[in-house]
Design a protein around this motif. Structure first.
Motif, PDB file in Angstrom:
ATOM      1  N   PHE A  78      39.493  42.363  46.249  1.00 39.90           N
ATOM      2  CA  PHE A  78      39.507  41.158  47.065  1.00 39.90           C
ATOM      3  C   PHE A  78      39.333  39.921  46.189  1.00 39.90           C
ATOM      4  O   PHE A  78      38.724  39.986  45.120  1.00 39.90           O
ATOM      5  CB  PHE A  78      38.380  41.196  48.110  1.00 39.90           C
ATOM      6  CG  PHE A  78      38.512  42.305  49.112  1.00 39.90           C
ATOM      7  CD1 PHE A  78      39.181  42.097  50.306  1.00 39.90           C
ATOM      8  CD2 PHE A  78      37.956  43.557  48.868  1.00 39.90           C
ATOM      9  CE1 PHE A  78      39.291  43.116  51.245  1.00 39.90           C
ATOM     10  CE2 PHE A  78      38.069  44.578  49.800  1.00 39.90           C
ATOM     11  CZ  PHE A  78      38.742  44.360  50.990  1.00 39.90           C
ATOM     12  N   GLU A  79      39.862  38.810  46.680  1.00 32.45           N
ATOM     13  CA  GLU A  79      39.547  37.504  46.123  1.00 32.45           C
ATOM     14  C   GLU A  79      38.695  36.774  47.158  1.00 32.45           C
ATOM     15  O   GLU A  79      39.101  36.630  48.312  1.00 32.45           O
ATOM     16  CB  GLU A  79      40.807  36.698  45.822  1.00 32.45           C
ATOM     17  CG  GLU A  79      41.657  37.294  44.724  1.00 32.45           C
ATOM     18  CD  GLU A  79      42.838  36.413  44.358  1.00 32.45           C
ATOM     19  OE1 GLU A  79      42.970  35.297  44.936  1.00 32.45           O
ATOM     20  OE2 GLU A  79      43.633  36.817  43.489  1.00 32.45           O
TER      21      GLU A  79
ATOM     22  N   GLY B 238      36.637  39.102  42.414  1.00 35.12           N
ATOM     23  CA  GLY B 238      36.104  40.045  43.384  1.00 35.12           C
ATOM     24  C   GLY B 238      34.600  40.074  43.479  1.00 35.12           C
ATOM     25  O   GLY B 238      34.031  41.038  43.996  1.00 35.12           O
ATOM     26  N   THR B 239      33.932  39.013  43.016  1.00 39.33           N
ATOM     27  CA  THR B 239      32.476  38.980  43.085  1.00 39.33           C
ATOM     28  C   THR B 239      31.968  37.712  43.766  1.00 39.33           C
ATOM     29  O   THR B 239      32.635  36.668  43.776  1.00 39.33           O
ATOM     30  CB  THR B 239      31.817  39.057  41.685  1.00 39.33           C
ATOM     31  OG1 THR B 239      32.095  37.858  40.950  1.00 39.33           O
ATOM     32  CG2 THR B 239      32.307  40.269  40.913  1.00 39.33           C
TER      33      THR B 239
ATOM     34  N   ASP C 196      37.516  36.007  52.495  1.00 31.05           N
ATOM     35  CA  ASP C 196      38.382  36.495  51.424  1.00 31.05           C
ATOM     36  C   ASP C 196      39.861  36.275  51.721  1.00 31.05           C
ATOM     37  O   ASP C 196      40.242  35.716  52.758  1.00 31.05           O
ATOM     38  CB  ASP C 196      38.089  37.966  51.109  1.00 31.05           C
ATOM     39  CG  ASP C 196      38.451  38.941  52.230  1.00 31.05           C
ATOM     40  OD1 ASP C 196      39.425  38.692  52.953  1.00 31.05           O
ATOM     41  OD2 ASP C 196      37.765  39.970  52.371  1.00 31.05           O
ATOM     42  N   ASP C 197      40.697  36.736  50.795  1.00 29.44           N
ATOM     43  CA  ASP C 197      42.133  36.532  50.874  1.00 29.44           C
ATOM     44  C   ASP C 197      42.814  37.475  51.856  1.00 29.44           C
ATOM     45  O   ASP C 197      44.026  37.362  52.077  1.00 29.44           O
ATOM     46  CB  ASP C 197      42.762  36.697  49.484  1.00 29.44           C
ATOM     47  CG  ASP C 197      42.574  38.098  48.909  1.00 29.44           C
ATOM     48  OD1 ASP C 197      41.560  38.756  49.238  1.00 29.44           O
ATOM     49  OD2 ASP C 197      43.442  38.538  48.132  1.00 29.44           O
ATOM     50  N   GLN C 198      42.076  38.389  52.458  1.00 35.48           N
ATOM     51  CA  GLN C 198      42.644  39.336  53.416  1.00 35.48           C
ATOM     52  C   GLN C 198      42.127  39.110  54.839  1.00 35.48           C
ATOM     53  O   GLN C 198      42.295  39.960  55.720  1.00 35.48           O
ATOM     54  CB  GLN C 198      42.356  40.767  52.946  1.00 35.48           C
ATOM     55  CG  GLN C 198      42.989  41.065  51.587  1.00 35.48           C
ATOM     56  CD  GLN C 198      42.702  42.452  51.079  1.00 35.48           C
ATOM     57  OE1 GLN C 198      42.633  43.410  51.850  1.00 35.48           O
ATOM     58  NE2 GLN C 198      42.523  42.579  49.775  1.00 35.48           N
ATOM     59  N   GLY C 199      41.480  37.970  55.053  1.00 34.49           N
ATOM     60  CA  GLY C 199      41.043  37.605  56.398  1.00 34.49           C
ATOM     61  C   GLY C 199      39.699  38.140  56.814  1.00 34.49           C
ATOM     62  O   GLY C 199      39.297  37.985  57.973  1.00 34.49           O
ATOM     63  N   ASN C 200      38.981  38.777  55.898  1.00 34.69           N
ATOM     64  CA  ASN C 200      37.648  39.290  56.220  1.00 34.69           C
ATOM     65  C   ASN C 200      36.590  38.215  55.997  1.00 34.69           C
ATOM     66  O   ASN C 200      36.677  37.428  55.051  1.00 34.69           O
ATOM     67  CB  ASN C 200      37.307  40.493  55.337  1.00 34.69           C
ATOM     68  CG  ASN C 200      38.282  41.633  55.508  1.00 34.69           C
ATOM     69  OD1 ASN C 200      38.440  42.159  56.596  1.00 34.69           O
ATOM     70  ND2 ASN C 200      38.956  42.001  54.427  1.00 34.69           N
TER      71      ASN C 200
END
Length: 290
Positions: free
Chosen positions: A95-96, A73-74, A111-115
């Motif tokens: 987040f990843e 997450g960094t 990231d892994d959530q589409g951001n």
């Protein structure tokens, strides 16, 4: 094509290598062991740092700063010359951060959530969402290319006070992707064919050619560069082979391959017709094209 040098067993990463970049005559590697290592062109270890407690997913660099992203997450920043830690730019444990890309003073973090978060000279500028995890990413001026189960092309407006973006087109395909010369290269959904589109907004990024069955197993990485009107493209993946292709106009031609004996996760071009490959169990090698 042949392997000219390997990283030594004493110096290589302990776990899989996820990403390579080649900057200012040095190779930088990030691995599941949480380390970043810096190598000479002939793979002599220069320095290393325990950058994250878990996987280093991606690396990118400006003129003087290295950026690393992780599933912890960094996103962290390091001095490019000697890997001294500068600061943690982003810390969001939920987040990843799978991809980072730097271009013209702007840092893009996917990231892994589409951001996709955008920073201007390391100052937060804005965020967009592309509705699917960011498995791969590339930037060309104000055009952002992202990939997971589609190739999404986004026009990013960088001049105003607030971030604005316009989706240009979604192309049926899959990560990985790479930009090389006037081409956008990626794989089909099954991951074994190479698809080449023209990298041109005014031509709607039209398809130029495909190579069916480029690999027997899934392709994990693509890397390419243009020279004298032609594109040299390299591909590697689960079949443990790195293959070389030449793209000219609407034709793609096979130019040779090299069996590395390990699953290839990442490729990057070096100097003097060389390409670096890395992946399974920390292995890194240099392949000479001539």
């Amino acid at each position: 094509m042949k392997v000219s040098v390997n990283a030594s067993n004493e110096d290589k990463h302990d776990l899989d290598v996820n990403h390579l970049i080649y900057v200012k005559h040095k190779l930088y590697s990030g691995s599941d062991d949480g380390k970043i290592k810096v190598w000479t062109p002939d793979l002599k270890l220069l320095t290393e740092v325990q950058a994250h407690p878990c996987s280093v997913y991606c690396l990118t660099a400006s003129e003087d700063t290295l950026y690393s992203s992780s599933n912890d997450g960094t996103v962290k920043t390091w001095t490019l010359d000697d890997l001294k830690e500068k600061k943690t730019l982003l810390n969001q444990p939920n987040f990843e951060f799978w991809r980072v890309a730097w271009s013209d003073g702007y840092l893009y973090v996917g990231d892994d959530q589409g951001n996709i978060r955008v920073y201007n000279n390391e100052v937060y500028y804005g965020i967009m969402n592309i509705a699917e995890p960011v498995k791969d990413m590339a930037v060309d001026g104000h055009i952002l290319f992202t990939a997971n189960l589609d190739i999404i092309i986004t026009d990013v407006k960088l001049k105003g006070k607030n971030l604005q973006c316009i989706n240009r087109i979604n192309i049926y395909g899959k990560a990985p992707l790479t930009l090389a010369g006037n081409t956008l290269c990626f794989t089909n959904r099954e991951g074994r064919d190479i698809i080449v589109h023209e990298k041109a907004d005014e031509k709607n990024w039209k398809e130029l050619t495909q190579m069916k069955g480029a690999h027997e197993l899934i392709i994990n990485s693509l890397a390419g560069a243009a020279c004298n009107g032609k594109v040299d493209l390299f591909s590697g993946g689960w079949d443990k082979n790195v293959k070389r292709w030449s793209i000219e106009g609407n034709k793609i031609e096979y130019k040779g391959s090299c069996d590395l004996g390990f699953t290839v996760n990442t490729l990057i071009l070096g100097e003097n017709d060389t390409v670096y490959a890395a992946g399974e169990n920390g292995y890194i090698c240099r392949i000479d094209g001539k």
